[in-house]
Design an enzyme around this catalytic site. Structure first.
Site, PDB file in Angstrom:
ATOM      1  N   ARG A  13     -12.574  -4.975  -6.679  1.00 25.19           N
ATOM      2  CA  ARG A  13     -12.185  -5.830  -5.700  1.00 25.19           C
ATOM      3  C   ARG A  13     -13.445  -6.084  -5.098  1.00 25.19           C
ATOM      4  O   ARG A  13     -13.946  -4.579  -4.684  1.00 25.19           O
ATOM      5  CB  ARG A  13     -11.046  -4.351  -4.709  1.00 25.19           C
ATOM      6  CG  ARG A  13     -10.328  -5.320  -3.661  1.00 25.19           C
ATOM      7  CD  ARG A  13      -9.582  -4.341  -2.731  1.00 25.19           C
ATOM      8  NE  ARG A  13      -9.783  -3.046  -2.757  1.00 25.19           N
ATOM      9  CZ  ARG A  13      -9.057  -2.327  -2.349  1.00 25.19           C
ATOM     10  NH1 ARG A  13      -8.200  -2.313  -1.294  1.00 25.19           N
ATOM     11  NH2 ARG A  13     -10.449  -1.640  -1.211  1.00 25.19           N
ATOM     12  N   ASP A  57       1.282  -3.985   8.775  1.00 26.31           N
ATOM     13  CA  ASP A  57      -0.057  -3.397   8.745  1.00 26.31           C
ATOM     14  C   ASP A  57      -1.260  -4.291   7.999  1.00 26.31           C
ATOM     15  O   ASP A  57      -1.423  -5.002   7.421  1.00 26.31           O
ATOM     16  CB  ASP A  57       0.180  -2.750   7.018  1.00 26.31           C
ATOM     17  CG  ASP A  57      -0.554  -2.022   6.988  1.00 26.31           C
ATOM     18  OD1 ASP A  57      -1.669  -1.739   7.561  1.00 26.31           O
ATOM     19  OD2 ASP A  57      -0.603  -0.447   5.950  1.00 26.31           O
ATOM     20  N   PHE A  86       1.033  -1.348   0.197  1.00 28.43           N
ATOM     21  CA  PHE A  86       0.000  -0.180  -0.136  1.00 28.43           C
ATOM     22  C   PHE A  86       0.677   1.302  -0.197  1.00 28.43           C
ATOM     23  O   PHE A  86       1.999   1.319   0.399  1.00 28.43           O
ATOM     24  CB  PHE A  86      -1.111   0.330   0.654  1.00 28.43           C
ATOM     25  CG  PHE A  86      -1.733   0.843   1.158  1.00 28.43           C
ATOM     26  CD1 PHE A  86      -2.928   0.474  -0.192  1.00 28.43           C
ATOM     27  CD2 PHE A  86      -2.025   2.203   1.641  1.00 28.43           C
ATOM     28  CE1 PHE A  86      -3.886   1.741  -0.025  1.00 28.43           C
ATOM     29  CE2 PHE A  86      -2.877   3.005   2.006  1.00 28.43           C
ATOM     30  CZ  PHE A  86      -4.147   2.927   0.525  1.00 28.43           C
ATOM     31  N   TYR A 127     -11.123   1.885  10.466  1.00 33.33           N
ATOM     32  CA  TYR A 127     -12.009   2.618   9.457  1.00 33.33           C
ATOM     33  C   TYR A 127     -12.273   1.610   8.764  1.00 33.33           C
ATOM     34  O   TYR A 127     -13.407   1.851   7.744  1.00 33.33           O
ATOM     35  CB  TYR A 127     -12.514   4.222   8.661  1.00 33.33           C
ATOM     36  CG  TYR A 127     -10.744   4.210   8.142  1.00 33.33           C
ATOM     37  CD1 TYR A 127     -11.105   3.860   7.076  1.00 33.33           C
ATOM     38  CD2 TYR A 127      -9.940   5.108   8.356  1.00 33.33           C
ATOM     39  CE1 TYR A 127      -9.688   3.867   6.054  1.00 33.33           C
ATOM     40  CE2 TYR A 127      -8.622   4.853   8.075  1.00 33.33           C
ATOM     41  CZ  TYR A 127      -8.666   4.652   6.770  1.00 33.33           C
ATOM     42  OH  TYR A 127      -8.383   4.931   5.507  1.00 33.33           O
ATOM     43  N   LYS A 128     -12.040   0.461   8.096  1.00 33.68           N
ATOM     44  CA  LYS A 128     -11.898  -0.886   7.417  1.00 33.68           C
ATOM     45  C   LYS A 128     -13.030  -2.167   8.214  1.00 33.68           C
ATOM     46  O   LYS A 128     -14.310  -1.288   9.277  1.00 33.68           O
ATOM     47  CB  LYS A 128     -10.706  -1.478   6.953  1.00 33.68           C
ATOM     48  CG  LYS A 128     -10.323  -0.134   6.058  1.00 33.68           C
ATOM     49  CD  LYS A 128      -9.083  -1.101   5.988  1.00 33.68           C
ATOM     50  CE  LYS A 128      -7.766   0.563   5.282  1.00 33.68           C
ATOM     51  NZ  LYS A 128      -8.970   0.601   3.585  1.00 33.68           N
TER      52      LYS A 128
END
Lengths: 423, 423
Positions: B382, B204, B131, B229-230
């Site tokens: 995705r 991560d 990422f 927040y995921k």
């Protein structure tokens, strides 16, 4: 309007309230029914509009529109949109302010950037008695960088005289209003003095933004940070802001290279390329709920005249001190903040600070009476004066309660001496 | 329970829903009435409990109790209290996790700390396709430190074989689940491999925490960060978390020295002294509204069996891919995520990734049909699989919609080709 009436009465104060052009703004806040809140410089009170704003983000934006809100409700540009709103409050140009992270993190970004802007200079100046987190962030950065950087903590006099600014000084990190004693810097003059010596000043506006008119652009300020949860009434731990003057933005290199500061955040490139302008000071994903609450707080300032806000703050301070002088003589209280002797030269932020050896339990006894001020070690009673919520008559109630506590030694009870956490 | 039924029908999927022990958890969320939300790995949906929690903070804590809430409602310890809750979700010991700042900022803290823990080593490893913000934070740190630090971006094979870990490597910063193709690392094995080479791994967990059982303590993980927040459903831009194994805490030196990480935050000392334990990773004032929302999201996980969550995520993935195989042949779709061949060895995070040259407009056409997946450059569709909210039958709807879009070339309309911001 008399600034210094001779023997102040409650009726005088009530008349000041009747004439106050900001008197109705108070109704826009949720406030305790009884008592007086003098901690708006620690945590500003809840604006009535905040609930609706936050509720709307929850209900519609997060709840229904979900990730589409990044574009549909412009979440992605909220840090800069909010920055421009705060920019109007602090006298910045559009595109000079961003809302992001905490004050501490923003200090780190701009401290590191300032050192880059002044290569070959190795000294960071701080003022005696400055807010510790400002010092800690400097210490952490210097510790990380290693090498020959040096933090010098200097007296206010050495700053004012210019003596502190020798050719090794890269930057000074200064609080506009000293958190403990309320002393106010002349931002324009100090910035110019540092500039003449080749140094930058990074201003911490935590205790002035929202309490008085600021003119960062006109004052030729280079760098500043500030806090969302004090006078801006953004809520506990609200996101902070930072300001970078336009002319420095394209050469500004801050070290926290998050995806949101990238020139093309959605291109997901391997190499960091800073965005143009103030956007390069952003780092991670913005906290939308907190930003919505902060927006409700800041929007109130866009409806009022900040000159009036500043005037009211000063006048509240004058009258508070006059009441202290007239009614607390011989009760062991000293005035710990600067006294102003003229209207032309402002010396004190929007707060009054008193000193007493038993300041801590006295503050607790006042809190029990609904007078919420706060204690600052070692011996300071601090009263923040939020011009949007305070009435002149509140000063009467506060000083009368303080007199009662002092006269009766009401603080002299064990439970007032237990130290707890207060920010 | 069959993992790979031979020719999948809608009825099979509905039967799986009937047998799903997590089926009722979905009712605890606000979800769009129609359609399927496959973006829980980008922004988790709103838990029904969140509004009440946030409202309570607004109404009572901020609105009425004001600064007293720092002690009365324990705001001051919320970052660590919340950290312990997340610790239970990721298999950490109490006192190993703190909630603070953003994932990017926490990466910076732990990257810098890891370099300190491995003096004399100058290489930071990252994986190809990681990422970008993870890379950017490494680049920013190296740029700030100057000197001889080097970032090496290496192929997964070089990590798995151990070849990448030469004696100069201080740390590897790796995503547990690759955000673009869903490939999963074996955290325990990779951490051990790095340890044998004298290096640290900073994990991560943004795309795994909350989607599968994690066992950071048992896996002997040293350092990790993750996102609120995921899959944790903490709300847009929710605060992030970081993990530091107990044995490293007293020697951990992170560079963002804010007041909240001080040994005595309220003593307002001039010199920074890091607090004991995980508290030294804190920096500025915690964002209470956002923390309250995050707490509502995390509390849901404390009621469910994370082993079941992980199993359901895997099974959703298997079945999604089976439907793709059985119904999309010849329509130009390739599978872009790892396929698992056994139950013993998990190779894929809780997501399915497909590839098509027109992925971007296809994703838009699906969104118009209520199937919310997301596009990842250059050509990836995705689909995040949040086990708490998805039904097995949702997979049928999604793949049927995708087939319809592909067969009719429904994406081939100009308005589907406009690029906007999606995170």
């Amino acid at each position: 309007m008399t600034i210094f009436p001779s023997a102040l009465t409650l009726k005088d104060l009530q008349e000041s309230d009747s004439a106050d052009p900001l008197a109705t703004v108070r109704d826009r806040f949720v406030l305790p029914e009884a008592g007086v809140y003098f901690c708006g410089n620690s945590l500003g009170p809840l604006p009535r509009a905040t609930k609706g704003r936050v509720h709307e983000v929850l209900r519609q934006q997060w709840g229904q529109d979900l990730i589409r809100s990044w574009t549909r409700h412009d979440w992605i540009d909220m840090p800069l949109r909010m920055g421009d709103k705060i920019g109007r409050i602090i006298g910045a140009l559009p595109g000079e302010v961003a809302v992001a992270d905490s004050t501490s993190i923003n200090l780190f970004k701009l401290l590191a950037a300032a050192l880059r802007l002044r290569p070959g200079r190795n000294v960071l100046l701080a003022e005696e008695g400055t807010f510790p987190t400002d010092l800690y962030m400097m210490q952490g950065l210097v510790d990380l960088l290693g090498g020959s950087y040096e933090i010098r903590i200097v007296a206010r006099e050495a700053l004012l005289s210019g003596q502190a600014f020798d050719p090794d000084v890269a930057l000074a990190c200064l609080s506009h209003v000293q958190f403990r004693d309320g002393a106010l810097h002349d931002v324009e003059a100090m910035t110019a003095l540092a500039r003449d010596a080749g140094a930058l000043v990074l201003w911490d506006l935590a205790h002035s933004a929202g309490a008085m008119p600021l003119h960062l652009h006109r004052w030729k300020v280079d760098l500043a940070v500030g806090c969302g949860y004090k006078y801006l009434n953004g809520g506990p731990g609200a996101p902070a802001f930072l300001y970078v003057a336009k002319h420095l933005q394209q050469s500004l290199e801050q070290p926290l290279w998050g995806w949101l500061g990238h020139a093309e955040p959605f291109a997901l490139e391997e190499a960091y390329r800073p965005a143009d302008g103030i956007r390069r000071t952003l780092c991670g994903t913005p906290p939308i709920l907190s930003l919505a609450a902060l927006e409700a707080g800041c929007d109130l300032f866009l409806e009022v005249d900040l000159e009036q806000v500043g005037k009211k703050g000063r006048r509240l301070g004058h009258l508070f001190l006059q009441l202290v002088d007239e009614t607390l003589e011989g009760l062991g209280i000293e005035v710990a903040c600067p006294r102003e002797t003229s209207l032309e030269r402002q010396l004190r932020g929007s707060q009054v600070c008193l000193r007493h050896p038993d300041a801590f339990p006295i503050v607790q006894a006042l809190i029990e009476r609904g007078i919420a001020g706060d204690f600052r070690a070692p011996d300071v009673l601090r009263f923040g004066l939020s011009p949007l919520i305070l009435r002149y008559a509140d000063l009467w109630q506060a000083v009368a309660s303080l007199r009662e506590v002092l006269e009766t030694r009401a603080w002299d009870q064990p439970h007032f001496h237990c130290r707890g956490a207060v920010t």
